[in-house]
Design a protein around this motif. Structure first.
Motif, PDB file in Angstrom:
ATOM      1  N   LYS A 119     -42.635  27.524  39.707  1.00  0.00           N
ATOM      2  CA  LYS A 119     -43.542  27.545  40.852  1.00  0.00           C
ATOM      3  C   LYS A 119     -44.552  28.687  40.720  1.00  0.00           C
ATOM      4  CE  LYS A 119     -41.879  28.997  44.709  1.00  0.00           C
ATOM      5  NZ  LYS A 119     -41.100  29.083  45.968  1.00  0.00           N
ATOM      6  N   GLN A 120     -44.049  29.862  40.356  1.00  0.00           N
ATOM      7  CA  GLN A 120     -44.948  30.997  40.198  1.00  0.00           C
ATOM      8  C   GLN A 120     -45.955  30.755  39.076  1.00  0.00           C
ATOM      9  OE1 GLN A 120     -45.131  33.523  42.226  1.00  0.00           O
ATOM     10  NE2 GLN A 120     -43.320  32.972  43.466  1.00  0.00           N
ATOM     11  N   TRP A 121     -45.468  30.235  37.942  1.00  0.00           N
ATOM     12  CA  TRP A 121     -46.363  30.022  36.798  1.00  0.00           C
ATOM     13  C   TRP A 121     -47.397  28.932  37.092  1.00  0.00           C
ATOM     14  CZ3 TRP A 121     -48.966  31.316  32.851  1.00  0.00           C
ATOM     15  CH2 TRP A 121     -49.472  30.369  31.961  1.00  0.00           C
ATOM     16  N   ARG A 122     -46.954  27.810  37.698  1.00  0.00           N
ATOM     17  CA  ARG A 122     -47.900  26.730  37.989  1.00  0.00           C
ATOM     18  C   ARG A 122     -48.936  27.151  39.026  1.00  0.00           C
ATOM     19  NH1 ARG A 122     -43.403  21.830  38.253  1.00  0.00           N
ATOM     20  NH2 ARG A 122     -43.082  21.661  35.983  1.00  0.00           N
ATOM     21  N   GLY A 123     -48.490  27.911  40.042  1.00  0.00           N
ATOM     22  CA  GLY A 123     -49.457  28.408  41.008  1.00  0.00           C
ATOM     23  C   GLY A 123     -50.489  29.316  40.355  1.00  0.00           C
ATOM     24  N   TYR A 124     -50.021  30.212  39.489  1.00  0.00           N
ATOM     25  CA  TYR A 124     -50.947  31.102  38.782  1.00  0.00           C
ATOM     26  C   TYR A 124     -51.906  30.314  37.893  1.00  0.00           C
ATOM     27  CZ  TYR A 124     -52.544  34.396  35.215  1.00  0.00           C
ATOM     28  OH  TYR A 124     -53.315  35.125  34.350  1.00  0.00           O
TER      29      TYR A 124
ATOM     30  N   ILE B 179     -52.824  27.084  38.171  1.00  0.00           N
ATOM     31  CA  ILE B 179     -53.769  26.299  38.961  1.00  0.00           C
ATOM     32  C   ILE B 179     -54.862  27.194  39.548  1.00  0.00           C
ATOM     33  CG2 ILE B 179     -53.979  24.989  41.112  1.00  0.00           C
ATOM     34  CD1 ILE B 179     -52.965  23.327  38.828  1.00  0.00           C
ATOM     35  N   ARG B 180     -54.439  28.357  40.078  1.00  0.00           N
ATOM     36  CA  ARG B 180     -55.426  29.252  40.678  1.00  0.00           C
ATOM     37  C   ARG B 180     -56.385  29.839  39.651  1.00  0.00           C
ATOM     38  NH1 ARG B 180     -50.771  30.713  43.539  1.00  0.00           N
ATOM     39  NH2 ARG B 180     -50.428  32.463  42.128  1.00  0.00           N
TER      40      ARG B 180
END
Length: 339
Positions: free
Chosen positions: A100-105, A107-108
């Motif tokens: 979750k942390q990696w995908r959010g980073y 995508i952002r």
């Protein structure tokens, strides 16, 4: 001799006494034997029951020890599985959190750019507004053209009606129906009739056949002379009055036949439709229902359908021609040569 005679006289009594005493002894002996058998059976029953109780106690101890061992093994296995599931759940939760942390980073930082998408949406909205305005202008122009064409069509129709009703035009002697002397101003149709020209029906042109005497053949008998195929037209003045166009009259007179539904459809349409429906039902009627036995012996057993009818790839071609059908093209080797 007297003694012998006395003994012979008492022999019958002695025999009876001997038989009576033996029968009494047999009765007492049978009672004693029955009592001994009963005592022995009771003793042996007590001994066997005591031995069986001993065996039951021993078997109970053995079963208790074995079941305790199996229970401890099963409990250890359950504890191991629970521990493994707890570890996997913890690892999955940690992995989900990391993802979750990696995908959010990602995508952002790489996929979603707020300012870029904001500019893109603004451009899309401006393009949509421009296209909407162009479509509205095109719709207004189309509506104006339709109204103009409708007005032209109505004017043309009114002009045609005025040409047909030209005979109703007022004259110096008699006023027409649209020029009433009781009205201040004449009707607009009166002005339209004054501008219109009268409608004259055109008759079809007929070719005139010029018959020359020089072209006649020489006949021996004057009775057989060639006759013209089409007579020359008769010059008549056209009829005056509110008559319709000749094309409209001919179209109404010689319009095609419109048969009714009973005449258009065949008389055996219902039988033909039922026969076609029966053929389609015969083609689609494949009986693949669950087999239900007649008795209740196999009612709790699960029905296993046939392999060639329960496959998800459709029914197998096995059994469609013959049970022992041979296909030499699928042989691995020539069986005739091998024999």
């Amino acid at each position: 001799m007297a003694t012998l005679a006395r003994l012979q006289a008492r022999s019958t009594f002695l025999a009876q006494q001997y038989y009576f005493r033996n029968s009494v002894v047999d009765i007492f002996r049978k009672k004693e034997y029955d009592a001994a058998v009963k005592i022995q059976s009771w003793f042996r029953g007590c001994r066997v029951r005591a031995y069986l109780r001993h065996l039951h106690r021993v078997a109970t101890v053995i079963q208790k020890c074995w079941r305790g061992y199996l229970g401890r093994q099963q409990y250890q296995l359950i504890v191991k599985l629970a521990f493994c599931s707890m570890k996997m759940n913890l690892y999955n939760a940690m992995a989900v959190r990391i993802q979750k942390q990696w995908r959010g980073y990602r995508i952002r930082k790489y996929c979603f750019n707020y300012f870029y998408y904001k500019e893109y949406l603004r451009a899309v909205s401006e393009t949509n507004d421009a296209i909407r305005e162009a479509l509205e202008e095109f719709a207004e122009m189309k509506e104006r053209e339709d109204k103009k064409a409708d007005l032209e069509r109505k004017e043309k129709k009114k002009g045609y009606e005025a040409r047909k009703m030209h005979y109703l035009l007022s004259t110096k002697q008699i006023p027409g129906i649209y020029n009433s002397p009781f009205r201040k101003d004449p009707d607009p149709w009166e002005l339209r009739l004054q501008k219109a020209k009268p409608l004259i029906s055109q008759r079809p042109k007929v070719k005139k056949i010029s018959v020359s005497v020089s072209n006649w053949p020489a006949y021996a008998s004057p009775q057989v002379l060639p006759q013209p195929k089409i007579l020359p037209p008769i010059d008549r003045k056209p009829c005056q009055g509110p008559f319709r166009d000749i094309t409209e009259v001919l179209e109404q007179r010689y319009k095609p036949l419109e048969p009714t539904l009973r005449v258009a459809e065949p008389i055996n349409e219902l039988q033909a439709a039922r026969e076609e429906l029966r053929k389609q039902e015969c083609m689609r009627n494949i009986h693949d229902d669950m087999f239900l036995p007649f008795s209740s012996y196999n009612k709790n057993k699960k029905y296993i359908p046939l392999m060639h009818s329960s496959s998800k790839y459709g029914p197998d071609s096995y059994g469609s021609q013959h049970f022992r059908d041979e296909n030499p093209t699928k042989w691995l080797c020539n069986k005739l040569e091998a024999n």
